[in-house]
Write an enzyme that holds these catalytic residues in place. Structure first.
Site, PDB file in Angstrom:
ATOM      1  N   GLY A 137       0.810  -0.715   0.106  1.00 39.64           N
ATOM      2  CA  GLY A 137      -0.322  -0.300   0.407  1.00 39.64           C
ATOM      3  C   GLY A 137       0.657   1.113  -0.320  1.00 39.64           C
ATOM      4  O   GLY A 137       2.312   1.342  -0.101  1.00 39.64           O
ATOM      5  N   GLN A 138      -0.009   2.639  -0.026  1.00 37.89           N
ATOM      6  CA  GLN A 138       1.135   3.813  -0.116  1.00 37.89           C
ATOM      7  C   GLN A 138       1.873   3.689   1.017  1.00 37.89           C
ATOM      8  O   GLN A 138       3.038   4.407   0.633  1.00 37.89           O
ATOM      9  CB  GLN A 138      -0.015   4.945   0.016  1.00 37.89           C
ATOM     10  CG  GLN A 138      -0.674   4.943  -1.260  1.00 37.89           C
ATOM     11  CD  GLN A 138      -1.249   6.371  -1.512  1.00 37.89           C
ATOM     12  OE1 GLN A 138      -0.908   7.100  -2.065  1.00 37.89           O
ATOM     13  NE2 GLN A 138      -2.602   6.109  -0.736  1.00 37.89           N
ATOM     14  N   VAL A 139       1.344   4.310   2.221  1.00 34.50           N
ATOM     15  CA  VAL A 139       1.841   3.567   3.511  1.00 34.50           C
ATOM     16  C   VAL A 139       3.147   2.563   3.797  1.00 34.50           C
ATOM     17  O   VAL A 139       4.786   2.137   3.352  1.00 34.50           O
ATOM     18  CB  VAL A 139       1.083   3.924   4.991  1.00 34.50           C
ATOM     19  CG1 VAL A 139       2.552   3.831   6.023  1.00 34.50           C
ATOM     20  CG2 VAL A 139       0.208   5.359   4.550  1.00 34.50           C
ATOM     21  N   ALA A 161      -5.442  -2.355   4.819  1.00 38.00           N
ATOM     22  CA  ALA A 161      -6.825  -2.016   5.023  1.00 38.00           C
ATOM     23  C   ALA A 161      -7.816  -2.014   4.074  1.00 38.00           C
ATOM     24  O   ALA A 161      -6.886  -2.157   3.169  1.00 38.00           O
ATOM     25  CB  ALA A 161      -7.064  -0.564   5.354  1.00 38.00           C
ATOM     26  N   THR A 213      -9.233  -0.176   1.878  1.00 41.57           N
ATOM     27  CA  THR A 213      -9.349   1.356   1.585  1.00 41.57           C
ATOM     28  C   THR A 213     -10.790   1.842   0.642  1.00 41.57           C
ATOM     29  O   THR A 213     -11.034   2.520   0.282  1.00 41.57           O
ATOM     30  CB  THR A 213      -8.163   1.840   1.706  1.00 41.57           C
ATOM     31  OG1 THR A 213      -7.494   1.110   0.124  1.00 41.57           O
ATOM     32  CG2 THR A 213      -7.329   1.657   2.606  1.00 41.57           C
ATOM     33  N   ASP A 259     -10.146  10.134   8.772  1.00 43.89           N
ATOM     34  CA  ASP A 259     -10.920  10.828   9.494  1.00 43.89           C
ATOM     35  C   ASP A 259     -12.343  10.511   9.336  1.00 43.89           C
ATOM     36  O   ASP A 259     -13.138  11.300   9.609  1.00 43.89           O
ATOM     37  CB  ASP A 259     -10.527  12.091   8.669  1.00 43.89           C
ATOM     38  CG  ASP A 259     -10.529  11.585   6.839  1.00 43.89           C
ATOM     39  OD1 ASP A 259      -9.654  10.634   7.005  1.00 43.89           O
ATOM     40  OD2 ASP A 259     -10.996  12.497   5.964  1.00 43.89           O
ATOM     41  N   TYR A 299     -17.118   2.120   5.264  1.00 44.17           N
ATOM     42  CA  TYR A 299     -15.581   2.013   5.625  1.00 44.17           C
ATOM     43  C   TYR A 299     -15.119   2.642   7.395  1.00 44.17           C
ATOM     44  O   TYR A 299     -15.369   2.418   7.820  1.00 44.17           O
ATOM     45  CB  TYR A 299     -14.881   3.102   4.740  1.00 44.17           C
ATOM     46  CG  TYR A 299     -13.571   3.135   4.749  1.00 44.17           C
ATOM     47  CD1 TYR A 299     -12.559   2.374   4.990  1.00 44.17           C
ATOM     48  CD2 TYR A 299     -12.882   4.625   4.558  1.00 44.17           C
ATOM     49  CE1 TYR A 299     -11.448   2.680   5.334  1.00 44.17           C
ATOM     50  CE2 TYR A 299     -12.269   5.262   5.075  1.00 44.17           C
ATOM     51  CZ  TYR A 299     -10.937   3.718   5.678  1.00 44.17           C
ATOM     52  OH  TYR A 299      -8.901   4.506   5.506  1.00 44.17           O
ATOM     53  N   LYS A 322     -13.746   1.120  10.193  1.00 40.90           N
ATOM     54  CA  LYS A 322     -11.875   2.135  11.003  1.00 40.90           C
ATOM     55  C   LYS A 322     -12.559   2.153  12.117  1.00 40.90           C
ATOM     56  O   LYS A 322     -11.574   1.357  13.057  1.00 40.90           O
ATOM     57  CB  LYS A 322     -12.016   2.849  10.665  1.00 40.90           C
ATOM     58  CG  LYS A 322     -11.214   2.687   8.832  1.00 40.90           C
ATOM     59  CD  LYS A 322     -10.298   2.055   8.491  1.00 40.90           C
ATOM     60  CE  LYS A 322      -8.242   2.194   8.744  1.00 40.90           C
ATOM     61  NZ  LYS A 322      -7.860   1.865   8.817  1.00 40.90           N
ATOM     62  N   TRP A 335      -6.736  12.372   3.587  1.00 40.52           N
ATOM     63  CA  TRP A 335      -6.515  12.093   2.679  1.00 40.52           C
ATOM     64  C   TRP A 335      -4.996  12.058   2.194  1.00 40.52           C
ATOM     65  O   TRP A 335      -4.216  12.428   2.328  1.00 40.52           O
ATOM     66  CB  TRP A 335      -5.808  13.967   1.928  1.00 40.52           C
ATOM     67  CG  TRP A 335      -7.947  14.487   2.629  1.00 40.52           C
ATOM     68  CD1 TRP A 335      -8.822  14.044   2.598  1.00 40.52           C
ATOM     69  CD2 TRP A 335      -8.492  15.760   1.992  1.00 40.52           C
ATOM     70  NE1 TRP A 335     -10.383  14.375   2.413  1.00 40.52           N
ATOM     71  CE2 TRP A 335      -9.322  16.059   2.291  1.00 40.52           C
ATOM     72  CE3 TRP A 335      -7.604  17.138   1.382  1.00 40.52           C
ATOM     73  CZ2 TRP A 335     -10.570  17.124   2.186  1.00 40.52           C
ATOM     74  CZ3 TRP A 335      -8.223  18.005   0.983  1.00 40.52           C
ATOM     75  CH2 TRP A 335      -9.876  17.811   1.829  1.00 40.52           C
TER      76      TRP A 335
HETATM   77  N1  LIG Z   1      -5.535   6.689   1.449  1.00 39.37           N
HETATM   78  C1  LIG Z   1      -6.456   7.562   1.764  1.00 39.37           C
HETATM   79  O1  LIG Z   1      -6.754   8.834   1.732  1.00 39.37           O
HETATM   80  C2  LIG Z   1      -5.837   7.844   3.622  1.00 39.37           C
HETATM   81  C3  LIG Z   1      -7.158   8.296   4.551  1.00 39.37           C
HETATM   82  C4  LIG Z   1      -7.514   7.847   6.048  1.00 39.37           C
HETATM   83  C5  LIG Z   1      -6.674   6.929   6.242  1.00 39.37           C
HETATM   84  N2  LIG Z   1      -6.318   6.122   5.782  1.00 39.37           N
HETATM   85  C6  LIG Z   1      -5.008   5.049   6.040  1.00 39.37           C
HETATM   86  O2  LIG Z   1      -4.514   4.920   6.207  1.00 39.37           O
HETATM   87  C7  LIG Z   1      -3.454   3.196   6.553  1.00 39.37           C
HETATM   88  C8  LIG Z   1      -2.892   3.432   4.712  1.00 39.37           C
HETATM   89  O3  LIG Z   1      -3.400   3.830   3.756  1.00 39.37           O
HETATM   90  P1  LIG Z   1      -2.824   3.390   2.374  1.00 39.37           P
HETATM   91  O4  LIG Z   1      -3.072   5.005   1.317  1.00 39.37           O
HETATM   92  O5  LIG Z   1      -1.509   3.399   3.092  1.00 39.37           O
HETATM   93  O6  LIG Z   1      -4.067   2.127   1.488  1.00 39.37           O
HETATM   94  P2  LIG Z   1      -3.689   1.615   0.318  1.00 39.37           P
HETATM   95  O7  LIG Z   1      -2.735   1.872  -0.792  1.00 39.37           O
HETATM   96  O8  LIG Z   1      -5.458   0.887  -0.142  1.00 39.37           O
HETATM   97  O9  LIG Z   1      -2.922   0.352   1.318  1.00 39.37           O
HETATM   98  C9  LIG Z   1      -3.751  -0.537   1.983  1.00 39.37           C
HETATM   99  C10 LIG Z   1      -3.063  -2.087   1.843  1.00 39.37           C
HETATM  100  O10 LIG Z   1      -4.322  -3.101   2.285  1.00 39.37           O
HETATM  101  C11 LIG Z   1      -4.018  -4.232   1.496  1.00 39.37           C
HETATM  102  N3  LIG Z   1      -5.822  -5.151   2.156  1.00 39.37           N
HETATM  103  C12 LIG Z   1      -6.433  -4.734   1.237  1.00 39.37           C
HETATM  104  N4  LIG Z   1      -6.902  -5.790   2.170  1.00 39.37           N
HETATM  105  C13 LIG Z   1      -6.076  -6.806   2.306  1.00 39.37           C
HETATM  106  C14 LIG Z   1      -5.898  -7.915   2.712  1.00 39.37           C
HETATM  107  N5  LIG Z   1      -7.825  -8.930   3.121  1.00 39.37           N
HETATM  108  N6  LIG Z   1      -5.390  -8.708   3.549  1.00 39.37           N
HETATM  109  C15 LIG Z   1      -3.966  -8.192   3.454  1.00 39.37           C
HETATM  110  N7  LIG Z   1      -3.786  -7.048   3.171  1.00 39.37           N
HETATM  111  C16 LIG Z   1      -4.745  -6.581   2.785  1.00 39.37           C
HETATM  112  C17 LIG Z   1      -3.873  -3.985   0.195  1.00 39.37           C
HETATM  113  O11 LIG Z   1      -3.163  -5.180  -0.442  1.00 39.37           O
HETATM  114  P3  LIG Z   1      -3.324  -4.819  -1.883  1.00 39.37           P
HETATM  115  O12 LIG Z   1      -1.771  -3.936  -2.192  1.00 39.37           O
HETATM  116  O13 LIG Z   1      -2.909  -6.096  -2.507  1.00 39.37           O
HETATM  117  O14 LIG Z   1      -4.434  -4.405  -2.105  1.00 39.37           O
HETATM  118  C18 LIG Z   1      -3.184  -3.008   0.008  1.00 39.37           C
HETATM  119  O15 LIG Z   1      -1.965  -2.538   0.104  1.00 39.37           O
HETATM  120  C19 LIG Z   1      -5.078   2.588   6.206  1.00 39.37           C
HETATM  121  O16 LIG Z   1      -5.358   2.054   8.033  1.00 39.37           O
HETATM  122  C20 LIG Z   1      -6.394   3.731   5.720  1.00 39.37           C
HETATM  123  O17 LIG Z   1      -7.887   2.801   6.329  1.00 39.37           O
HETATM  124  C21 LIG Z   1      -5.868   5.955   4.396  1.00 39.37           C
END
Ligand SMILES: NC(=O)c1ccc[n+]([C@@H]2O[C@H](COP(=O)([O-])OP(=O)(O)OC[C@H]3O[C@@H](n4cnc5c(N)ncnc54)[C@H](OP(=O)(O)O)[C@@H]3O)[C@@H](O)[C@H]2O)c1
Length: 332
Positions: A22-24, A72, A74, A115, A141, A145, A181
């Site tokens: 994922g991004q993080v 997550a 997402t 958020d 969602y 969370k 975001w």
């Molecule tokens: N993105 C935002 O704008 C945002 C905003 C607020 C909070 N957050 C929180 O910040 C955190 C990091 O977000 P991010 O943007 O890095 O998320 P992301 O890029 O969507 O990455 C989420 C990762 O979770 C993995 N995942 C999803 N389902 C799974 C499963 N069943 N088993 C194992 N892995 C699984 C995905 O795997 P795949 O690569 O295989 O799909 C992906 O690598 C999350 O907790 C998110 O809720 C994000």
């Protein structure tokens, strides 16, 4: 039923990161290279977090000292019709992680939240002490969370009540980093706008949602700092300084990318604003995503003064500068 009896575990060693791709997760792979402890990164194919039995097996196998949960569910709009899956990944899986970590002396769980746990109950930026919800004003969602946050806290509360088992000086801790975001190497608003701005002459963007963009790289740094710290457990609002609407952010991106010489097609005057209700999205979004970061700032002033909450504009400028128009367009 999965076997949640982690009591027999003693000294566990590695840092275990979920959400490698994922991004993080991607930036954590870079940042954690310099840590002396072994670090194991797991993606979905190594451990499907919707399957609690699989997760329990993985925890028994690696016996981590610290868990960073950057994984997550997402897909905010799809979650409206996949509630069970969203809750399994965003609520039950972090609960299992917390149930494991409470039995690890000096164990640490770092978990990212959102958020979207807030249901527009305040006009000002939210404090960690503000109640989340109400649940009926949250998307699926957001609900999943929030349930994740609550289950983590519940597991740690139970630990405090039965702390005979653990030396009080080595009680494990949790950090829930609520952010908003997020942008990094993945699908995100900033990348999408830059791609569209190079292709289209007209854009229409939501103007009635306010929040702050947060760099995935900075979120990863926070996890690196916290997992090696003795900071107090709790929820922290992990966002940079400042606030903006999606529409104003779009104008900022267009200006900055133009200044950097990107071939931007759309001019600022051709970016019109729209209301959230007209975007016809399945999931409800908060209008007010602003979160007060004073608690985190206070902590960082002690742990890592150079990493304190930056201005969002500086982070976004660095992000654009790290890409070229070609690399951004290639991911379209
Ligand atoms: N993105 C935002 O704008 C945002 C905003 C607020 C909070 N957050 C929180 O910040 C955190 C990091 O977000 P991010 O943007 O890095 O998320 P992301 O890029 O969507 O990455 C989420 C990762 O979770 C993995 N995942 C999803 N389902 C799974 C499963 N069943 N088993 C194992 N892995 C699984 C995905 O795997 P795949 O690569 O295989 O799909 C992906 O690598 C999350 O907790 C998110 O809720 C994000």
């Amino acid at each position: 039923m999965p076997d949640h009896s982690f009591q027999h575990l003693s000294h566990s060693r590695p840092i275990l990161v979920f959400g490698r791709d994922g991004q993080v997760g991607k930036v954590l792979q870079v940042g954690l290279q310099s840590v002396r402890q072994p670090v194991i990164f797991l993606g979905r194919s190594d451990c499907d977090l919707s399957n609690q039995n699989e997760l329990v097996k993985v925890l028994h196998k690696y016996r981590p000292q610290c868990i960073i949960n950057a994984a997550a569910y997402t897909s905010v709009d799809v979650a409206e019709s996949e509630s069970e899956l969203a809750f399994a990944i965003n609520a039950k899986a972090p609960h299992v992680m917390a149930q494991y970590i409470v039995h690890v002396p000096d164990g640490v769980l770092i978990h990212y939240s959102t958020d979207y746990v807030f249901g527009d109950t305040q006009q000002r930026s939210y404090l960690e002490t503000d109640p989340a919800g109400p649940v009926d004003q949250l998307s699926i969602y957001g609900q999943s969370k929030l349930a994740g946050e609550e289950l983590i806290q519940k597991a740690f509360l139970l630990q405090q009540h039965s702390s005979q088992e653990v030396d009080l000086n080595s009680l494990s801790r949790y950090f829930i980093l609520r952010t908003s975001w997020v942008y990094g190497d993945g699908d995100n608003f900033i990348r999408t706008i830059l791609q569209r701005a190079m292709k289209l002459e007209v854009l229409q963007v939501v103007a009635d949602q306010f929040g702050v963009p947060t760099s995935a790289a900075w979120l990863a740094e926070l996890a690196e700092i916290l997992c090696l710290s003795k900071a107090e457990s709790g929820i922290y609002h992990a966002v940079p300084d400042g606030e903006i609407s999606w529409h104003e952010l779009t104008l900022f991106l267009i200006n900055e990318a133009s200044l950097m010489g990107w071939p931007i097609k759309v001019s600022v005057k051709n970016v019109s604003s729209m209301q959230t209700k007209d975007a016809l999205l399945k999931a409800r979004r908060p209008y007010n995503s602003r979160m007060n970061n004073a608690k985190l700032k206070q902590l960082l002033s002690i742990l890592a003064p150079s990493k304190t909450c930056p201005a969002w504009q500086d982070q976004v400028k660095s992000y654009i500068a790290a890409y070229t128009p070609t690399t951004i367009a290639a991911n379209d």
